[in-house]
Scaffold this active site. Structure first.
Site, short mmCIF file in Angstrom:
data_model
loop_
_atom_site.label_atom_id
_atom_site.label_comp_id
_atom_site.label_asym_id
_atom_site.label_seq_id
_atom_site.Cartn_x
_atom_site.Cartn_y
_atom_site.Cartn_z
CG ASP A 150 -2.17 0.83 1.06
OD1 ASP A 150 -3.26 0.24 1.05
OD2 ASP A 150 -2.06 2.08 0.93
CE1 TYR B 44 -13.12 3.70 -8.90
CE2 TYR B 44 -15.26 3.13 -9.82
CZ TYR B 44 -14.24 2.89 -8.92
OH TYR B 44 -14.34 1.83 -8.04
CE LYS C 112 -11.76 0.45 -9.94
NZ LYS C 112 -10.81 -0.39 -9.19
N1 LIG Z 1 -15.82 0.84 -1.66
C1 LIG Z 1 -16.59 0.67 -2.73
O1 LIG Z 1 -17.80 0.96 -2.67
C2 LIG Z 1 -16.02 0.08 -3.99
C3 LIG Z 1 -16.89 -0.45 -4.94
C4 LIG Z 1 -16.38 -1.04 -6.09
C5 LIG Z 1 -15.02 -1.11 -6.28
N2 LIG Z 1 -14.17 -0.59 -5.36
C6 LIG Z 1 -12.73 -0.74 -5.59
O2 LIG Z 1 -12.18 -1.51 -4.55
C7 LIG Z 1 -10.79 -1.23 -4.43
C8 LIG Z 1 -10.43 -1.07 -2.96
O3 LIG Z 1 -11.03 0.11 -2.48
P1 LIG Z 1 -11.68 0.27 -1.03
O4 LIG Z 1 -13.11 0.57 -1.23
O5 LIG Z 1 -11.29 -0.86 -0.16
O6 LIG Z 1 -11.01 1.64 -0.58
P2 LIG Z 1 -9.99 2.09 0.56
O7 LIG Z 1 -9.77 3.53 0.31
O8 LIG Z 1 -10.49 1.67 1.90
O9 LIG Z 1 -8.68 1.26 0.21
C9 LIG Z 1 -7.91 1.54 -0.93
C10 LIG Z 1 -6.45 1.40 -0.57
O10 LIG Z 1 -5.67 1.67 -1.75
C11 LIG Z 1 -4.54 2.41 -1.35
N3 LIG Z 1 -3.98 3.19 -2.46
C12 LIG Z 1 -4.48 4.30 -3.04
N4 LIG Z 1 -3.65 4.76 -3.98
C13 LIG Z 1 -2.60 3.93 -4.00
C14 LIG Z 1 -1.40 3.88 -4.75
N5 LIG Z 1 -1.12 4.81 -5.67
N6 LIG Z 1 -0.54 2.87 -4.52
C15 LIG Z 1 -0.80 1.94 -3.57
N7 LIG Z 1 -1.90 1.94 -2.82
C16 LIG Z 1 -2.80 2.92 -3.03
C17 LIG Z 1 -5.04 3.32 -0.23
O11 LIG Z 1 -3.97 3.80 0.57
C18 LIG Z 1 -5.98 2.40 0.51
O12 LIG Z 1 -5.33 1.72 1.56
C19 LIG Z 1 -10.53 -0.01 -5.30
O13 LIG Z 1 -9.91 -0.42 -6.50
C20 LIG Z 1 -11.93 0.53 -5.58
O14 LIG Z 1 -12.00 1.20 -6.80
C21 LIG Z 1 -14.64 0.02 -4.22
#
Ligand SMILES: NC(=O)c1ccc[n+]([C@@H]2O[C@H](COP(=O)([O-])OP(=O)(O)OC[C@H]3O[C@@H](n4cnc5c(N)ncnc54)[C@H](O)[C@@H]3O)[C@@H](O)[C@H]2O)c1
Length: 253
Positions: free
Chosen positions: A36, A156, A160
């Site tokens: 991360d 976004y 995706k």
């Molecule tokens: N939460 C939702 O509703 C949702 C829905 C669909 C998809 N997603 C996808 O799920 C994935 C995880 O997201 P989440 O919801 O757990 O969010 P989150 O913000 O809790 O976790 C995302 C993590 O990615 C890390 N990160 C960000 N930029 C980074 C970089 N440049 N290099 C390394 N790490 C980096 C952040 O520090 C964080 O720890 C993402 O790809 C997001 O697009 C989320």
């Protein structure tokens, strides 16, 4: 245990779904490289895994940087002797910004983290996995925004959709004949993570498009981690190039 003896790299493991995936994979016997950009986040996850008797290493990585990503993959292979599972999960959102208002910086940031990052990691991982007798498995955390035109802004949604395309190309190219590598994606709906705190100023046009999609249920991150475990384990041995929606029925209407 479903991942006994396997080495797994999980990006974005400092929070949300990545954290849940890292914890669950370690509980299932995997040696986990938790990567991360948030060093404190992955240090805490690694400490939690070790307290529970699991094996894990933290990696401070910006997934949009080639050198960081290649070092992350090397760390896994050098520390644990193989690389069996790669989960590309790190990702960021874009305040639902429609294309007319997307700045160059926003576009580059979103594509850099959400699409170039997974590409760099897949390239480095595949060049290890294809020479391993057991091949390897890639799980890409996309979004329902990788299948539909709303649920995010233009950058976004494009990132995706690109991730889903990358997943399918890998599956078609490196399946049983090409190196025994499986690649699948997850398309979560709403999940209760820290990503919501980054939606600081939702664009009215993008927010209206999201509202048109109707309300959806919100998952706990572990509900998505269990889908990732299925895709990472031999339970899904004949699933390749697929996208599993895990959205509580949001897009079924
Ligand atoms: N939460 C939702 O509703 C949702 C829905 C669909 C998809 N997603 C996808 O799920 C994935 C995880 O997201 P989440 O919801 O757990 O969010 P989150 O913000 O809790 O976790 C995302 C993590 O990615 C890390 N990160 C960000 N930029 C980074 C970089 N440049 N290099 C390394 N790490 C980096 C952040 O520090 C964080 O720890 C993402 O790809 C997001 O697009 C989320």
């Amino acid at each position: 245990m479903k991942l006994q003896g396997k080495t797994a790299v999980v990006t974005g493991a400092g929070s949300g779904m990545g954290k849940a995936i890292a914890l669950l994979f370690a509980q299932e016997g995997a040696k986990v490289v938790a990567a991360d950009i948030n060093q404190a986040g992955v240090d805490a996850v690694v400490a939690e895994i070790r307290e529970k008797g699991g094996e894990a290493t933290a990696a401070a990585v910006n997934v949009s940087r080639k050198d960081d990503v290649e070092a992350m993959i090397r760390t896994a292979a050098d520390t644990y002797g193989s690389l069996d599972v790669l989960v590309n999960n790190a990702g960021v959102m874009d305040n639902f910004t429609p294309v007319g208002d997307v700045s160059d910086e926003l576009w580059e940031r979103l594509i850099g983290i959400n699409l170039t990052g997974p590409f760099l990691a897949c390239r480095a991982a595949i060049n290890i996995m294809k020479d391993q007798p057991g091949g390897g498995v890639i799980v890409n955390n996309a979004s329902v925004g990788g299948l539909f035109g709303t649920r995010g802004g233009a950058a976004y949604i494009a990132s995706k959709h690109g991730l889903v395309g990358l997943t399918k190309n890998i599956a078609a190219t490196y399946g049983r004949e090409g190196g025994n590598i499986r690649a699948n994606a997850i398309a979560p709906g709403g999940v209760n993570t820290n990503i919501q705190s980054t939606i600081t100023a939702p664009h009215p046009l993008g927010a209206a498009a999201l509202a048109d999609a109707g309300p959806g249920k919100i998952a706990d991150p572990m509900e998505i981690a269990r889908v990732a475990l299925f895709l990472a384990s031999d339970d899904s041995s004949f699933v390749n190039g697929d996208v599993i929606k895990a959205d509580g029925g949001w897009t079924a209407r």
